[in-house]
Design a protein around this motif. Structure first.
Motif, PDB file in Angstrom:
ATOM      1  N   HIS A   2      -6.838  -4.524   5.735  1.00 27.02           N
ATOM      2  CA  HIS A   2      -5.786  -5.277   6.606  1.00 27.02           C
ATOM      3  C   HIS A   2      -5.144  -4.547   7.573  1.00 27.02           C
ATOM      4  N   ARG A   3      -4.691  -4.977   8.600  1.00 25.24           N
ATOM      5  CA  ARG A   3      -3.742  -4.099   9.702  1.00 25.24           C
ATOM      6  C   ARG A   3      -2.527  -3.765   9.159  1.00 25.24           C
ATOM      7  N   TYR A   4      -1.654  -4.655   8.172  1.00 23.97           N
ATOM      8  CA  TYR A   4      -0.589  -4.154   7.632  1.00 23.97           C
ATOM      9  C   TYR A   4      -0.413  -4.072   6.226  1.00 23.97           C
ATOM     10  N   ARG A   5      -1.181  -4.880   5.505  1.00 23.75           N
ATOM     11  CA  ARG A   5      -1.284  -4.347   4.051  1.00 23.75           C
ATOM     12  C   ARG A   5      -2.504  -5.010   3.325  1.00 23.75           C
ATOM     13  N   SER A   6      -2.663  -4.044   2.232  1.00 29.18           N
ATOM     14  CA  SER A   6      -3.735  -4.388   1.097  1.00 29.18           C
ATOM     15  C   SER A   6      -3.072  -5.040   0.113  1.00 29.18           C
ATOM     16  N   HIS A   7      -1.899  -4.694  -0.073  1.00 27.71           N
ATOM     17  CA  HIS A   7      -0.972  -5.299  -1.288  1.00 27.71           C
ATOM     18  C   HIS A   7       0.304  -5.532  -0.852  1.00 27.71           C
ATOM     19  N   ASN A   8       0.951  -6.420  -1.375  1.00 26.33           N
ATOM     20  CA  ASN A   8       2.431  -6.438  -1.052  1.00 26.33           C
ATOM     21  C   ASN A   8       3.430  -5.496  -2.126  1.00 26.33           C
ATOM     22  N   CYS A   9       4.474  -5.472  -2.003  1.00 31.74           N
ATOM     23  CA  CYS A   9       5.439  -4.339  -2.576  1.00 31.74           C
ATOM     24  C   CYS A   9       5.677  -4.636  -4.024  1.00 31.74           C
ATOM     25  N   GLU A  20      -6.716   3.525  -2.568  1.00 34.11           N
ATOM     26  CA  GLU A  20      -6.200   3.594  -1.333  1.00 34.11           C
ATOM     27  C   GLU A  20      -5.451   2.402  -1.218  1.00 34.11           C
ATOM     28  N   ALA A  21      -4.167   2.364  -0.722  1.00 32.58           N
ATOM     29  CA  ALA A  21      -3.382   0.867  -0.524  1.00 32.58           C
ATOM     30  C   ALA A  21      -2.451   1.106   0.918  1.00 32.58           C
ATOM     31  N   ARG A  22      -2.317  -0.056   1.371  1.00 31.29           N
ATOM     32  CA  ARG A  22      -1.507  -0.229   2.588  1.00 31.29           C
ATOM     33  C   ARG A  22      -0.475  -1.117   2.403  1.00 31.29           C
ATOM     34  N   LEU A  23       0.936  -0.653   2.565  1.00 27.63           N
ATOM     35  CA  LEU A  23       1.732  -1.408   2.168  1.00 27.63           C
ATOM     36  C   LEU A  23       2.884  -1.511   3.581  1.00 27.63           C
ATOM     37  N   SER A  24       3.282  -2.475   3.805  1.00 19.15           N
ATOM     38  CA  SER A  24       4.342  -2.870   4.869  1.00 19.15           C
ATOM     39  C   SER A  24       5.682  -3.668   4.423  1.00 19.15           C
ATOM     40  N   GLY A  25       6.827  -3.205   4.755  1.00 21.44           N
ATOM     41  CA  GLY A  25       8.108  -3.666   4.191  1.00 21.44           C
ATOM     42  C   GLY A  25       9.303  -2.931   5.083  1.00 21.44           C
ATOM     43  N   TRP A  26      10.497  -2.981   4.342  1.00 25.53           N
ATOM     44  CA  TRP A  26      11.653  -2.554   4.806  1.00 25.53           C
ATOM     45  C   TRP A  26      12.042  -1.239   4.089  1.00 25.53           C
ATOM     46  N   VAL A  27      12.646  -0.048   4.536  1.00 24.21           N
ATOM     47  CA  VAL A  27      12.968   0.789   3.839  1.00 24.21           C
ATOM     48  C   VAL A  27      14.424   0.574   3.032  1.00 24.21           C
ATOM     49  N   HIS A  28      14.209   0.451   1.685  1.00 24.15           N
ATOM     50  CA  HIS A  28      15.081  -0.010   0.869  1.00 24.15           C
ATOM     51  C   HIS A  28      16.126   0.916   0.533  1.00 24.15           C
ATOM     52  N   ARG A  29      15.656   2.139   0.001  1.00 23.61           N
ATOM     53  CA  ARG A  29      16.595   3.170  -0.184  1.00 23.61           C
ATOM     54  C   ARG A  29      15.612   4.640  -0.042  1.00 23.61           C
ATOM     55  N   ARG A  42      10.447  -2.079   0.418  1.00 20.46           N
ATOM     56  CA  ARG A  42      10.872  -3.483  -0.226  1.00 20.46           C
ATOM     57  C   ARG A  42      10.221  -4.535   0.733  1.00 20.46           C
ATOM     58  N   ASP A  43       9.537  -5.568   0.130  1.00 22.93           N
ATOM     59  CA  ASP A  43       9.069  -6.835   0.923  1.00 22.93           C
ATOM     60  C   ASP A  43       9.704  -7.893   0.098  1.00 22.93           C
ATOM     61  N   GLU A  63      11.830  11.169   7.068  1.00 22.72           N
ATOM     62  CA  GLU A  63      13.317  11.599   6.731  1.00 22.72           C
ATOM     63  C   GLU A  63      14.246  10.877   7.586  1.00 22.72           C
ATOM     64  N   ALA A  64      13.784  10.758   8.805  1.00 22.56           N
ATOM     65  CA  ALA A  64      14.849  10.219   9.904  1.00 22.56           C
ATOM     66  C   ALA A  64      14.893   8.726   9.755  1.00 22.56           C
ATOM     67  N   LEU A  65      14.180   8.358   9.174  1.00 21.06           N
ATOM     68  CA  LEU A  65      14.195   6.641   9.126  1.00 21.06           C
ATOM     69  C   LEU A  65      15.467   6.222   8.542  1.00 21.06           C
ATOM     70  N   ARG A  66      16.164   4.963   9.307  1.00 24.78           N
ATOM     71  CA  ARG A  66      17.268   4.449   8.683  1.00 24.78           C
ATOM     72  C   ARG A  66      16.975   3.422   7.745  1.00 24.78           C
ATOM     73  N   ASN A  67      17.649   3.027   6.849  1.00 26.27           N
ATOM     74  CA  ASN A  67      17.244   2.023   6.109  1.00 26.27           C
ATOM     75  C   ASN A  67      17.068   0.477   6.705  1.00 26.27           C
ATOM     76  N   GLU A  68      16.386  -0.310   6.179  1.00 23.44           N
ATOM     77  CA  GLU A  68      15.986  -1.571   6.721  1.00 23.44           C
ATOM     78  C   GLU A  68      15.219  -1.524   8.050  1.00 23.44           C
ATOM     79  N   SER A  69      14.648  -0.309   8.397  1.00 31.47           N
ATOM     80  CA  SER A  69      13.703  -0.298   9.362  1.00 31.47           C
ATOM     81  C   SER A  69      12.434  -0.592   8.585  1.00 31.47           C
ATOM     82  N   SER A  70      11.567  -1.388   9.450  1.00 33.65           N
ATOM     83  CA  SER A  70      10.365  -2.152   9.244  1.00 33.65           C
ATOM     84  C   SER A  70       9.088  -1.003   9.283  1.00 33.65           C
ATOM     85  N   VAL A  71       8.502  -0.800   8.311  1.00 31.85           N
ATOM     86  CA  VAL A  71       7.402   0.431   8.460  1.00 31.85           C
ATOM     87  C   VAL A  71       6.133  -0.087   7.681  1.00 31.85           C
TER      88      VAL A  71
END
Length: 599
Positions: A2-9, A20-29, A42-43, A63-71
């Protein structure tokens, strides 16, 4: 894949290692360990730990990502070493080794922390509610609300109710609060009203022959905010039934409410149907409130006659002027230090009372306190007996006009229940308050007005309206209460037009006004309306109780603040002069708000 995720978080487990897995969500920490960068992704469903090695070309970007960025990240699932597994997470046995990465949407610096429960203040939380709702606690409460509503809907359908929707744009109705008005563009000078409740429409559905109706109904009232009431709008389980008595209504809704609380409050005691029925007058005497908290075992007692003409001059004098005295027992309180009584006396004065008199009975039976010193011994003994007290107990007193004394006694009862830690733990105690007065006297105007729902059937019907003192007439009205919170008002409705006319006439409405203001319902009642009744438990309050939240805004996705403002959407807002002209309106602002007049 799938374009965005094979599994949820929240999906991955030990058995997924090697996949192999693909996850989409927010940078929690993020946690930078020098050679390794760990990212908790996190999703809505959970959190998965992702990891990247410093040798990866993706390291600097991640490393440069801010928390709560969607990736979106793709990689291999690996089992963690035993000493690094996290039993607190369902996904804690594995991690995702990041092999590719896509930044879906970068986050700006955060106005509040999503990965902690740090209190950012209500204004910030409501202005950035979309971020506040990402917090785990808020996700849980809003999902709890969704599940509660689904459960209620299922239980109502099982009880034979049918779900219908009623209009949002309607006519103004005297429900006891201010309407929100909507100006009509097509009918200059005329206004719709948002419904305070679907009262007349649900009655019309009964007249139309649908027999059992319900909906999760939005209601709108222009009133001030309280901890248990959201300003502007709220939701209720609105239902109505035909050819029923009061007991039929109770029997239909009790298993729904008891079932929902049992389903979502694991380990708690819930009152089993049938719920206790408490007449209004009894509730005001015993509990000082028409929404008593039955987890509190204290019961108020009438002791006016024990003070009448007695040696405690202040009470005796007030009784001659029409006051009553209510006693609030405090079991075991005589053992409390003097500071306990002084603190309660100071608290009473802070609430606007003259003080809080008491009698304490020592272990030897000796009565102590200012009242005991001035009141004859036989009168003290009578009070002890009336209040069911023993040695080691104390009793407090509220003296004033009946309504004021009842209210203050109820407040004292609540305070003592808290101070003496008497409230039953892990329990939801329901009751019905019944036999409400049909009318009450407005103290300012001296006019008789409806005390509750104007569309209720008076007990005794037309005969009572024509022959009884209006202030003695009881209505077929009832409230359902849980743990001191009123969940709902309801009634057996007035289904006879001649009774409706007489009932409103007593409250100062002429027949012509009744026919005009309630035209749809009034005319429908002339065509063989069935006896019918219902109620409307508040959804927001039900969820608030189940979630053990003292503030109702915590269980509403997008609430207004205490000033009835939506800080996120910036409502209410001004509109331009062209829109006002289109609606045939001209502003008449108060002086401190006035601007240049708009023509």
């Amino acid at each position: 894949m799938h374009r965005y995720r094979s599994h949820n978080c929240g999906d991955l487990r030990g058995g997924d290692a090697g996949k192999e897995a693909r996850l989409s969500g927010w940078v929690h920490r993020k946690r930078d360990h020098g050679q390794l960068l760990f990212i908790d992704l996190r999703d809505h469903f959970g959190i998965t730990q992702c990891v990247v090695d410093v040798s990866s070309p993706l390291f600097a970007e991640l490393e440069a990502l801010r928390n709560e960025s969607s990736v979106c990240v793709t990689g291999r699932v690996v089992e963690r070493m035993d000493d690094t597994k996290n039993p607190a997470l369902p996904t804690g046995d594995v991690e995702l080794q990041i092999e590719s990465f896509e930044l879906l949407a970068a986050a700006q610096p955060l106005p509040l922390q999503v990965n902690s429960d740090e209190d950012a203040g209500e204004d910030i939380r409501l202005r950035y509610r979309f971020l506040d709702l990402r917090r785990e606690k808020m996700q849980h409460k809003i999902m709890l609300r969704s599940r509660v509503i689904s459960s209620i809907r299922r239980r109502m359908i099982e009880q034979g109710f049918n779900e219908f929707q009623t209009p949002i744009l309607t006519a103004s109705s005297p429900e006891g609060a201010r309407d929100f008005l909507v100006p009509s563009r097509l009918h200059p000078g005329k206004f719709y009203a948002l419904p305070q409740a679907p009262q007349m429409f649900k009655q019309l559905l009964m007249v139309a022959g649908f027999d059992r109706y319900f909906q999760i109904a939005p209601c709108f009232r222009d009133e001030d905010s309280r901890a248990d009431r959201s300003p502007g709008e709220f939701y209720q389980l609105d239902f109505e039934m035909s050819y029923v008595t009061q007991e039929d209504v109770f029997a239909a809704i009790e298993p729904v409410l008891a079932g929902v609380f049992e389903e979502f409050t694991e380990g708690c005691e819930v009152t089993a149907p049938p719920f206790p029925r408490i007449p209004f007058d009894e509730a005001m005497l015993k509990y000082g409130s028409d929404k008593p908290d039955l987890r509190n075992p204290l019961e108020i007692v009438e002791v006016t006659e024990a003070f009448r003409g007695g040696g405690f001059g202040i009470f005796a004098r007030l009784i001659e002027e029409g006051a009553v005295v209510r006693a609030i027992p405090a079991p075991g309180a005589a053992a409390q230090p003097r500071s306990f009584f002084d603190k309660l006396n100071a608290w009473a004065r802070e609430t606007g009372q003259a003080g809080l008199g008491y009698i304490a009975f020592g272990a030897d039976g000796e009565a102590k306190g200012p009242i005991a010193k001035n009141l004859e011994a036989e009168r003290v003994a009578e009070i002890k007996s009336l209040a069911g007290l023993g040695d080691g107990d104390a009793v407090f007193f509220a003296c004033g006009k009946p309504k004021d004394a009842a209210s203050f006694a109820g407040t004292v009862r609540t305070k003592l229940g808290e101070e003496l830690d008497l409230l039953e733990k892990n329990a939801f105690r329901f009751c019905w308050i019944v036999d409400f007065p049909m009318y009450e006297l407005d103290e300012d105007s001296g006019q008789i007005e409806f005390s509750h729902n104007p569309f209720s059937m008076p007990q005794g019907g037309l005969e009572a309206l024509e022959n009884q003192d209006p202030l003695t007439i009881k209505a077929m009205q009832y409230d359902i209460v849980c743990n001191g919170v009123e969940l709902s008002s309801g009634a057996i409705r007035n289904h006879l037009p001649e009774v409706m006319v007489k009932a409103f006439e007593i409250a100062g409405y002429g027949r012509e006004e009744v026919e005009q203001r309630f035209a749809g319902l009034f005319h429908a009642l002339a065509f063989g309306a069935p006896p019918h009744g219902g109620s409307a438990p508040g959804i927001d309050r039900i969820v608030m109780l189940i979630a053990e939240e003292p503030n109702i805004r915590e269980v509403i996705a997008f609430p207004m603040n205490q000033r009835a403002e939506d800080l996120m959407m910036e409502a209410p807002a001004e509109v331009g002069p062209e829109r006002l002209r289109e609606l045939h309106l001209r502003l008449a602002l108060p002086p401190e708000k006035a601007k240049t007049p708009t023509e």
